[in-house]
Design a protein around this motif. Structure first.
Motif, mmCIF file in Angstrom:
data_model
loop_
_atom_site.group_PDB
_atom_site.id
_atom_site.type_symbol
_atom_site.label_atom_id
_atom_site.label_comp_id
_atom_site.label_asym_id
_atom_site.label_seq_id
_atom_site.Cartn_x
_atom_site.Cartn_y
_atom_site.Cartn_z
ATOM 1 N N ALA A 1 17.881 6.961 -4.903
ATOM 2 C CA ALA A 1 18.885 6.047 -5.458
ATOM 3 C C ALA A 1 20.186 6.131 -4.666
ATOM 4 N N GLU A 2 20.591 7.340 -4.306
ATOM 5 C CA GLU A 2 21.833 7.518 -3.549
ATOM 6 C C GLU A 2 21.743 6.841 -2.189
ATOM 7 N N ASP A 3 20.612 7.021 -1.517
ATOM 8 C CA ASP A 3 20.437 6.404 -0.203
ATOM 9 C C ASP A 3 20.366 4.890 -0.300
ATOM 10 N N MET A 4 19.756 4.377 -1.386
ATOM 11 C CA MET A 4 19.663 2.928 -1.550
ATOM 12 C C MET A 4 21.040 2.324 -1.802
ATOM 13 N N ILE A 5 21.867 3.034 -2.588
ATOM 14 C CA ILE A 5 23.226 2.543 -2.822
ATOM 15 C C ILE A 5 23.991 2.456 -1.508
ATOM 16 N N ASP B 1 0.851 -1.182 0.000
ATOM 17 C CA ASP B 1 0.000 0.000 0.000
ATOM 18 C C ASP B 1 0.891 1.238 0.000
ATOM 19 N N LEU B 2 0.838 2.005 -1.095
ATOM 20 C CA LEU B 2 1.723 3.161 -1.250
ATOM 21 C C LEU B 2 0.971 4.489 -1.161
ATOM 22 N N ARG B 3 -0.275 4.453 -0.721
ATOM 23 C CA ARG B 3 -1.084 5.665 -0.735
ATOM 24 C C ARG B 3 -0.515 6.766 0.145
ATOM 25 N N HIS B 4 0.164 6.376 1.228
ATOM 26 C CA HIS B 4 0.654 7.377 2.173
ATOM 27 C C HIS B 4 2.166 7.573 2.082
ATOM 28 N N VAL B 5 2.765 7.086 0.994
ATOM 29 C CA VAL B 5 4.208 7.253 0.797
ATOM 30 C C VAL B 5 4.453 8.465 -0.097
ATOM 31 N N ALA B 6 5.249 9.411 0.381
ATOM 32 C CA ALA B 6 5.593 10.605 -0.383
ATOM 33 C C ALA B 6 7.082 10.557 -0.707
ATOM 34 N N PRO B 7 7.459 9.982 -1.858
ATOM 35 C CA PRO B 7 8.877 9.790 -2.169
ATOM 36 C C PRO B 7 9.603 11.091 -2.488
ATOM 37 N N ARG B 8 10.879 11.097 -2.213
ATOM 38 C CA ARG B 8 11.751 12.206 -2.587
ATOM 39 C C ARG B 8 12.153 12.054 -4.050
ATOM 40 N N PRO B 9 12.914 13.000 -4.600
ATOM 41 C CA PRO B 9 13.387 12.843 -5.987
ATOM 42 C C PRO B 9 14.173 11.558 -6.159
ATOM 43 N N ALA C 1 13.269 1.276 15.572
ATOM 44 C CA ALA C 1 13.368 2.733 15.542
ATOM 45 C C ALA C 1 14.662 3.187 14.886
ATOM 46 N N GLY C 2 15.740 2.417 15.072
ATOM 47 C CA GLY C 2 17.014 2.807 14.475
ATOM 48 C C GLY C 2 17.664 1.712 13.676
ATOM 49 N N GLY C 3 16.918 0.659 13.375
ATOM 50 C CA GLY C 3 17.493 -0.497 12.691
ATOM 51 C C GLY C 3 17.683 -0.289 11.201
ATOM 52 N N ARG C 4 18.645 -0.987 10.620
ATOM 53 C CA ARG C 4 18.916 -0.900 9.194
ATOM 54 C C ARG C 4 17.760 -1.455 8.375
ATOM 55 N N ARG C 5 17.118 -2.512 8.886
ATOM 56 C CA ARG C 5 16.007 -3.104 8.130
ATOM 57 C C ARG C 5 14.877 -2.106 7.983
ATOM 58 N N SER C 6 14.623 -1.321 9.038
ATOM 59 C CA SER C 6 13.571 -0.316 8.980
ATOM 60 C C SER C 6 13.895 0.752 7.948
ATOM 61 N N GLN C 7 15.153 1.190 7.919
ATOM 62 C CA GLN C 7 15.576 2.220 6.970
ATOM 63 C C GLN C 7 15.460 1.707 5.539
ATOM 64 N N LEU C 8 15.903 0.470 5.301
ATOM 65 C CA LEU C 8 15.840 -0.097 3.961
ATOM 66 C C LEU C 8 14.398 -0.283 3.518
ATOM 67 N N ASP C 9 13.518 -0.678 4.439
ATOM 68 C CA ASP C 9 12.107 -0.856 4.111
ATOM 69 C C ASP C 9 11.486 0.475 3.702
ATOM 70 N N SER C 10 11.854 1.547 4.392
ATOM 71 C CA SER C 10 11.348 2.872 4.051
ATOM 72 C C SER C 10 11.815 3.294 2.662
ATOM 73 N N LEU C 11 13.089 3.043 2.360
ATOM 74 C CA LEU C 11 13.625 3.380 1.046
ATOM 75 C C LEU C 11 12.937 2.570 -0.050
ATOM 76 N N PHE C 12 12.695 1.305 0.235
ATOM 77 C CA PHE C 12 12.031 0.448 -0.740
ATOM 78 C C PHE C 12 10.624 0.965 -1.030
#
Length: 254
Positions: free
Chosen positions: A145-149, A132-140, A228-239
């Motif tokens: 891409a830079e953060d995912m790398i 469900d992507l209705r509430h996701v507001a992606p950046r440029p 709250a500070g885990g890498r998996r959470s950050q990667l999930d947000s980027l995805f």
């Protein structure tokens, strides 16, 4: 030339994200079929028949029961290990149920699709399983891409987190029982060696389930703190941002 190079890089990023999305969607569909079988009730006994464990759908114990004649089946010092063995018996039964689901499903097709690089026409089931992507507001795109790398450069950190899962520990009010759990498993059960021998079976069962409930509550707190500070959470947000960008191709032209 510079503009062409940027465009080619963008196309490569888009293709990579599309392939990643396709593989993740099919892997999710396969796991959904397996997890659906988890709602079937499953229970297990220790070898001596003194302790019974019934599993929840999350593969953690729902309730621990003690036989009225457990003292004829088990030495008090072996009570903790008996709880773990009963849990393992129930977990093995569930694993067998999952294996049966795999045998009866088209899991090989899902597995091949998950490895495939070329997206196939989406089925209603595939669309329903998408995020469900209705509430996701992606950046440029460039920022994402830079953060995912950077995130993938640090992917080893996620392996460390998976190898050391968050644990929850709970004690009974008598402090005689301690149970440790992770998100998907009962890790250990420690019972004071002589404590059960002087207690009614119902009292022993109450202490076990009290420690279990406290362990579950502690796991919730520990998981929230880790995420709250885990890498998996950050990667999930980027995805999520990446999938939102893919769902709106017009963003690439902006």
């Amino acid at each position: 030339m510079a503009t062409t190079g940027v465009g080619q890089l963008t196309d490569e990023v888009v293709r990579s994200l599309q392939q990643l999305r396709w593989r993740a969607t099919n892997a999710h569909r396969l796991m959904a079929e397996i997890q659906a079988s988890s709602f079937q009730p499953v229970e297990g006994w220790d070898p001596g028949g003194a302790v019974r464990v019934k599993l929840e759908s999350d593969n953690l114990p729902e309730v621990i029961q003690v036989a009225n004649d457990w003292q004829h089946r088990l030495a008090p010092r072996d009570f903790g290990p008996a709880v773990v063995k009963a849990y393992q018996a129930a977990a093995n039964t569930r694993m067998q149920a999952w294996a049966s689901v795999l045998e009866q499903s088209d899991w090989r097709i899902h597995a091949e699709q998950a490895r495939s690089d070329a997206p196939q026409p989406a089925t209603p089931e595939a669309r329903a399983s998408e995020r469900d992507l209705r509430h996701v507001a992606p950046r440029p795109l460039g920022e994402v891409a830079e953060d995912m790398i950077s995130a993938f450069d640090n992917i080893a950190g996620i392996g460390v987190e998976l190898a050391n899962p968050v644990q929850g520990k709970g004690k009974s009010s008598t402090r005689s029982v301690t149970i440790t759990v992770t998100k998907n498993a009962l890790v250990s059960c420690e019972v004071s060696p002589q404590w059960p021998s002087r207690r009614h079976p119902a009292t022993v069962a109450q202490a076990l389930n009290e420690a279990l409930a406290n362990a579950r509550a502690d796991l919730v707190r520990a998981t929230a703190a880790a995420e709250a500070g885990g890498r998996r959470s950050q990667l999930d947000s980027l995805f999520g941002e990446a999938l939102a960008i893919l769902s709106d191709p017009q963003r690439f032209a902006d």
